[in-house]
Design a protein around this motif. Structure first.
Motif, PDB file in Angstrom:
ATOM      1  N   LYS A   1       0.830  -1.206   0.000  1.00 62.55           N
ATOM      2  CA  LYS A   1       0.000   0.000   0.000  1.00 62.55           C
ATOM      3  C   LYS A   1       0.866   1.259   0.000  1.00 62.55           C
ATOM      4  CE  LYS A   1      -3.562   2.462   2.638  1.00 62.55           C
ATOM      5  NZ  LYS A   1      -4.386   2.477   3.874  1.00 62.55           N
TER       6      LYS A   1
ATOM      7  N   ASN B   1       2.618   1.619  -3.446  1.00 56.08           N
ATOM      8  CA  ASN B   1       1.729   2.048  -4.528  1.00 56.08           C
ATOM      9  C   ASN B   1       1.339   3.514  -4.387  1.00 56.08           C
ATOM     10  OD1 ASN B   1       1.836  -0.506  -5.621  1.00 56.08           O
ATOM     11  ND2 ASN B   1      -0.131  -1.159  -4.766  1.00 56.08           N
ATOM     12  N   GLN B   2       1.045   3.924  -3.152  1.00 58.13           N
ATOM     13  CA  GLN B   2       0.665   5.316  -2.925  1.00 58.13           C
ATOM     14  C   GLN B   2       1.833   6.247  -3.249  1.00 58.13           C
ATOM     15  OE1 GLN B   2      -0.229   6.419   1.165  1.00 58.13           O
ATOM     16  NE2 GLN B   2      -1.797   7.889   0.502  1.00 58.13           N
ATOM     17  N   TRP B   3       3.023   5.872  -2.814  1.00 60.30           N
ATOM     18  CA  TRP B   3       4.235   6.664  -3.069  1.00 60.30           C
ATOM     19  C   TRP B   3       4.527   6.743  -4.566  1.00 60.30           C
ATOM     20  CZ3 TRP B   3       8.991   4.518  -4.900  1.00 60.30           C
ATOM     21  CH2 TRP B   3      10.099   5.361  -4.833  1.00 60.30           C
ATOM     22  N   SER B   4       4.470   5.602  -5.242  1.00 61.64           N
ATOM     23  CA  SER B   4       4.766   5.558  -6.672  1.00 61.64           C
ATOM     24  C   SER B   4       3.762   6.394  -7.467  1.00 61.64           C
ATOM     25  CB  SER B   4       4.755   4.111  -7.159  1.00 61.64           C
ATOM     26  OG  SER B   4       5.049   4.034  -8.526  1.00 61.64           O
ATOM     27  N   GLU B   5       2.485   6.276  -7.152  1.00 62.80           N
ATOM     28  CA  GLU B   5       1.457   7.050  -7.860  1.00 62.80           C
ATOM     29  C   GLU B   5       1.621   8.551  -7.604  1.00 62.80           C
ATOM     30  OE1 GLU B   5      -2.185   5.378  -6.508  1.00 62.80           O
ATOM     31  OE2 GLU B   5      -1.860   3.446  -7.506  1.00 62.80           O
ATOM     32  N   PHE B   6       1.991   8.907  -6.375  1.00 67.95           N
ATOM     33  CA  PHE B   6       2.196  10.307  -6.016  1.00 67.95           C
ATOM     34  C   PHE B   6       3.342  10.902  -6.835  1.00 67.95           C
ATOM     35  CE2 PHE B   6       4.232  13.444  -3.060  1.00 67.95           C
ATOM     36  CZ  PHE B   6       3.213  14.388  -3.065  1.00 67.95           C
TER      37      PHE B   6
ATOM     38  N   GLN C   1       4.643   9.756  -9.714  1.00 68.32           N
ATOM     39  CA  GLN C   1       4.332   9.782 -11.143  1.00 68.32           C
ATOM     40  C   GLN C   1       3.381  10.922 -11.475  1.00 68.32           C
ATOM     41  OE1 GLN C   1       3.430   5.903 -12.906  1.00 68.32           O
ATOM     42  NE2 GLN C   1       4.571   4.921 -11.264  1.00 68.32           N
ATOM     43  N   ALA C   2       2.443  11.198 -10.580  1.00 77.12           N
ATOM     44  CA  ALA C   2       1.522  12.322 -10.806  1.00 77.12           C
ATOM     45  C   ALA C   2       2.276  13.655 -10.793  1.00 77.12           C
ATOM     46  CB  ALA C   2       0.427  12.324  -9.741  1.00 77.12           C
TER      47      ALA C   2
ATOM     48  N   HIS D   1       9.891   9.740 -11.933  1.00 76.58           N
ATOM     49  CA  HIS D   1       9.896   8.350 -12.377  1.00 76.58           C
ATOM     50  C   HIS D   1      10.647   7.497 -11.346  1.00 76.58           C
ATOM     51  CE1 HIS D   1       8.466   9.565 -16.383  1.00 76.58           C
ATOM     52  NE2 HIS D   1       9.212  10.635 -16.182  1.00 76.58           N
TER      53      HIS D   1
END
Length: 331
Positions: free
Chosen positions: A14, A17-22, A24-25, A29
């Motif tokens: 969790k 995923n939250q860190w990666s999505e943050f 990338q937004a 990269h």
């Protein structure tokens, strides 16, 4: 209420995923190189983050809605304190150019920047120390250079140096210092230096943190797993640093590389050098040495060592390297 906490990226899906999505937004990269990561939360929402990759500060991002809250400084100070707790007092930051003022206020010095990325450091030995070190080996003239990993040193590497010697007054061979190879940095440096000792017009130097390293060009070590647009940004930084800060110290006017028909990342690097170097430096891309119709490569030597294929190793490496391999019972 805002809270700062450590993110366990490997253990907690969790969090990851939250860190990666943050990131990338926010146009970043993320790779799998973060060794320590923190985030600032507003309730359950991640609003700011920063990471360490060993002694590199990276993946810094603050949500636009909170950029007046001084959260970036809070994260940077926390990461520096973490480095000090681990007795690390020489560290780097790889970030966006618009963050230069913040890092200068915290004692960082700029090494180089392009329009996409800023590279700074704090602590010693510094980049200035490195420049002072290599300046001791300066030779006047129209000089050339080669940067090689040499994992291990092969007849192909030696051929590249021999071709450079034909058109240069002096040739500087920089050996990549990064510890991401089967042969250690001290091993590779010794093999290159011993393999070229017959040439008085060649000087072998360590690249340290400033050429083809986890700092200047981390995508280089990911090879086919690297995103090419990210690799291109990093390659331009590495090439710019070489052109503007390193080459002038040693009167380097030419750089030589071997053709690389297989690695997309290496081709990206070659294209970046051609673009960045003009008109001050020339880049010469030479065909790879072939022996009995087979292209010589360090990759093939490493595979031959695994396969106990001594005849191929003997045909692809200099006698100095062969003697070392036998001494260490690697063949």
């Amino acid at each position: 209420m805002l809270t700062l906490k450590r993110l366990w990226l490997i253990q907690d899906v969790k969090d990851h995923n939250q860190w990666s999505e943050f990131l990338q937004a926010g146009g970043l990269h993320p790779a799998e190189d973060a060794t320590y990561t923190v985030g600032i939360y507003d309730g359950e929402e991640l609003i700011a983050t920063g990471s360490l990759s060993d002694n590199i500060i990276k993946y810094l991002l603050v949500c636009k809605r909170y950029q007046s809250e001084n959260l970036l400084t809070q994260i940077i100070v926390h990461l520096i304190e973490r480095l000090h707790e681990e007795d690390i007092f020489h560290y780097f930051v790889y970030t966006a150019p618009d963050k230069e003022v913040i890092f200068r206020s915290l004692g960082f010095k700029k090494i180089m920047n392009t329009k996409e990325v800023l590279f700074m450091e704090q602590g010693e030995p510094s980049f200035d120390d490195y420049l002072n070190y290599i300046a001791r080996f300066d030779h006047p003239g129209e000089n050339g250079s080669i940067v090689m990993n040499a994992n291990p040193f092969t007849l192909g590497h030696k051929y590249l140096v021999e071709q450079a010697r034909k058109v240069c007054d002096h040739v500087y061979v920089f050996v990549v210092s990064e510890e991401k190879s089967e042969f250690s940095s001290p091993e590779r440096f010794a093999l290159v230096k011993n393999g070229l000792k017959e040439f008085e017009d060649v000087t072998v130097l360590p690249a340290r943190d400033y050429m083809v390293s986890s700092l200047t060009f981390p995508a280089y070590f990911l090879k086919d797993r690297a995103e090419l647009n990210v690799a291109s940004v990093q390659a331009r930084l590495d090439a710019t640093l070489f052109k503007e800060r390193i080459a002038p110290i040693l009167h380097i006017k030419k750089r030589f590389v071997g053709e690389e028909p297989y690695s997309k990342v290496t081709n990206v690097y070659n294209e970046a050098m051609k673009e960045v170097f003009r008109p001050d430096l020339s880049l010469t891309i030479l065909p790879r040495l072939a022996i009995e119709g087979e292209i010589v490569s360090a990759t093939k030597v490493r595979q031959a060592l695994q396969d106990h294929n001594e005849p191929l190793v003997q045909s692809f490496v200099p006698d100095t390297v062969l003697a070392y391999l036998k001494e260490k019972n690697k063949i």
